[in-house]
Design an enzyme around this catalytic site. Structure first.
Site, PDB file in Angstrom:
ATOM      1  N   TYR A 128      -9.606   1.816   1.964  1.00  0.00           N
ATOM      2  CA  TYR A 128      -9.787   1.767   3.414  1.00  0.00           C
ATOM      3  C   TYR A 128     -10.824   0.715   3.787  1.00  0.00           C
ATOM      4  O   TYR A 128     -11.684   0.368   2.978  1.00  0.00           O
ATOM      5  CB  TYR A 128     -10.347   3.092   3.928  1.00  0.00           C
ATOM      6  N   HIS A 171       0.838  -1.197   0.000  1.00  0.00           N
ATOM      7  CA  HIS A 171       0.000   0.000   0.000  1.00  0.00           C
ATOM      8  C   HIS A 171       0.878   1.254   0.000  1.00  0.00           C
ATOM      9  O   HIS A 171       0.692   2.160  -0.827  1.00  0.00           O
ATOM     10  CB  HIS A 171      -0.910  -0.045   1.236  1.00  0.00           C
ATOM     11  N   GLU A 172       1.859   1.309   0.885  1.00  0.00           N
ATOM     12  CA  GLU A 172       2.713   2.497   0.962  1.00  0.00           C
ATOM     13  C   GLU A 172       3.580   2.628  -0.292  1.00  0.00           C
ATOM     14  O   GLU A 172       3.797   3.737  -0.788  1.00  0.00           O
ATOM     15  CB  GLU A 172       3.582   2.465   2.224  1.00  0.00           C
ATOM     16  N   HIS A 230      -5.769   6.599  -2.700  1.00  0.00           N
ATOM     17  CA  HIS A 230      -6.690   5.614  -2.152  1.00  0.00           C
ATOM     18  C   HIS A 230      -7.826   5.358  -3.132  1.00  0.00           C
ATOM     19  O   HIS A 230      -8.311   6.290  -3.779  1.00  0.00           O
ATOM     20  CB  HIS A 230      -7.248   6.112  -0.813  1.00  0.00           C
ATOM     21  N   HIS A 263       1.515   4.136  -3.037  1.00  0.00           N
ATOM     22  CA  HIS A 263       1.428   5.601  -2.946  1.00  0.00           C
ATOM     23  C   HIS A 263       2.654   6.219  -3.628  1.00  0.00           C
ATOM     24  O   HIS A 263       2.535   7.172  -4.397  1.00  0.00           O
ATOM     25  CB  HIS A 263       1.380   6.058  -1.493  1.00  0.00           C
TER      26      HIS A 263
HETATM   27 ZN   LIG Z   1      -2.738   5.069   2.152  1.00  0.00          ZN
END
Ligand SMILES: [Zn+2]
Ligand SMILES: *[C@@H]1O[C@H](CO)[C@@H](O)[C@H](O)[C@H]1NC(C)=O
Ligand SMILES: *[C@@H]1O[C@H](CO)[C@@H](O)[C@H](O)[C@H]1NC(C)=O
Ligand SMILES: *[C@@H]1O[C@H](CO)[C@@H](O)[C@H](O)[C@H]1NC(C)=O
Length: 394
Positions: free
Chosen positions: A214, A157-158, A167, A161
């Site tokens: 999320y 996930h990071e 997101h 980014h």
């Molecule tokens: Zn994030």
């Protein structure tokens, strides 16, 4: 075991355990639990963060930012240099490498040790799990905290980014797919649910199963009340952190112009087959299947196998790896011909199947099924929190 997450004076303890699971949704809830706890840790971070885990940019607008992409080499590979915090122990380094290996197997993104490149990722155990959006220039921190962020899906996930992905629930079209329950979001947390009207959706569908989405209870100020509700079916699972989804991979491959043939198979069992099967496969192809079950050892059984025969199987072949990358140990070396190979069992919940064809002669190809663990098992054990990897336990 227990996981300690320290942040300033606060200490959160997550309990890890293996248990019998009556239904797969229990692990789904654990995903959400992990993610929620991480965002709570981030809330106490000294780093100013937007949308939970994104370091804000000073100048450029954080959306549709062309120069935020990492450059592609002439061979089509996007090499992203990185440095790792010397504070990481061997198990942390392995966890990060495992998360990176999936990018390399499934996309044209390769994370490479930095030599002297100007722009690079500095992956550090800072206070929380956070990253910049896209390439910033110079050394940019991706925080993967030792005690709290060492889950494959969180690391990916990071890293996503840093590749330039926002997101999933920030997409311009999110209101068609989820309802944001503003009544359970306290005013200071509201900006974390910002929608980007000009997000680059790449003409690919909204993905509830994205590792960039999320979970339902993110930043809820009322216990048991969701802040993000999938519509129309509120039971759709969101917030998984097992690893990238097929659409996550498709989006990376599209944004970075990667020509890759890759598929993730993440059900408890399933099947795979060469393209066109039982008709003949095509020449000059290279496809991989990453089998990633939630628990137990993957086993693979071939039902059909018909490939061009060449010396040493240098032409068309199937090759199987014990892990998620082509640098993982080999479980079945290059195999061709028409003898059905024996069943294969991986040492973990990961297996990579590669199918390569040359420019000469095709055949009907192969078909195989996979299962997680022994077929005759009646009980379904699940290890919560993927503790097998790299979390320091006490
Ligand atoms: Zn994030
Ligand atoms: C939760 O957020 C809502 C909406 O912002 C607010 O009206 C409410 O007072 C908050 N509740 C708590 C317990 O903070
Ligand atoms: C991908 O290709 C498009 C069109 O050919 C080009 O505009 C874009 O810059 C490329 N993207 C990357 C990341 O190289
Ligand atoms: C399919 O493969 C078989 C076995 O190699 C070959 O004999 C046959 O000619 C191929 N068929 C076509 C339509 O290419």
């Amino acid at each position: 075991g227990m996981i300690h997450i320290s942040s300033g004076n606060e200490k959160v303890i997550l309990l890890c355990f293996c248990t019998e699971s009556p239904s797969p949704t229990e692990t789904d809830e654990e995903d959400e639990d992990i993610f929620n706890k991480i965002l709570k840790v981030n809330k106490d971070s000294s780093q100013f963060l937007q949308e939970g885990d994104i370091v804000p940019r000073r100048s450029r607008s954080a959306i549709n930012c062309r120069q935020c992409n990492w450059p592609q080499s002439s061979d089509g590979i996007v090499r992203i240099p990185y440095e790792l915090d010397p504070a990481y122990e061997e198990s942390h380094v392995k966890g990060i490498h495992d998360a990176m290996a999936e990018f390399e197997a499934l996309t044209c993104i390769n994370f490479v040790k930095r030599k002297a490149e100007r722009d690079y990722l500095s992956i550090r155990s800072a206070d929380g799990c956070w990253s910049n959006y896209g390439r910033v220039g110079g050394g940019q921190t991706v925080s993967v905290m030792k005690g709290g962020c060492m889950w494959k899906g969180v690391i990916q996930h990071e890293l996503e980014h840093a590749l330039g992905f926002l997101h999933e629930h920030s997409r311009s079209d999110r209101d068609k797919h989820v309802k944001i329950m503003w009544e359970y979001i306290s005013p200071p947390d509201r900006p974390d649910f910002k929608k980007f009207e000009n997000s680059n959706n790449l003409d690919l569908p909204y993905d509830y199963s994205s590792v960039m989405h999320y979970g339902p209870y993110t930043f809820s100020n009322t216990t048991g009340k969701a802040t993000i509700v999938p519509i129309p079916d509120r039971s759709v699972h969101i917030g998984q952190r097992q690893g990238m989804s097929n659409l996550d991979v498709a989006k990376i491959n599209k944004l970075y112009n990667c020509s890759r043939c890759s598929t993730i198979l993440d059900g408890p069992s399933g099947s795979l087959r060469s393209a066109n099967y039982p008709r003949n496969y095509s020449d000059n192809t290279n496809c991989v299947w990453l089998i990633r079950t939630r628990s137990r050892k993957v086993s693979l059984h071939f039902q059909a196998f018909q490939l061009q025969i060449t010396k040493g199987c240098q032409g068309d072949y199937v090759k199987v790896y014990d892990g998620s990358s082509k640098s993982s140990p080999v479980l079945m070396d290059k195999t061709c011909g028409s003898k059905i190979p024996n069943g294969i069992v991986a040492s973990s919940n990961l297996m990579l199947v590669e199918f390569t064809t040359d420019g000469a002669q095709t055949a009907s190809g192969f078909q195989a099924t996979f299962t997680a663990g022994k077929k005759e098992k009646l009980r379904n054990y699940v290890c919560y929190f993927a503790v097998s990897t790299n979390i320091k336990q006490s």
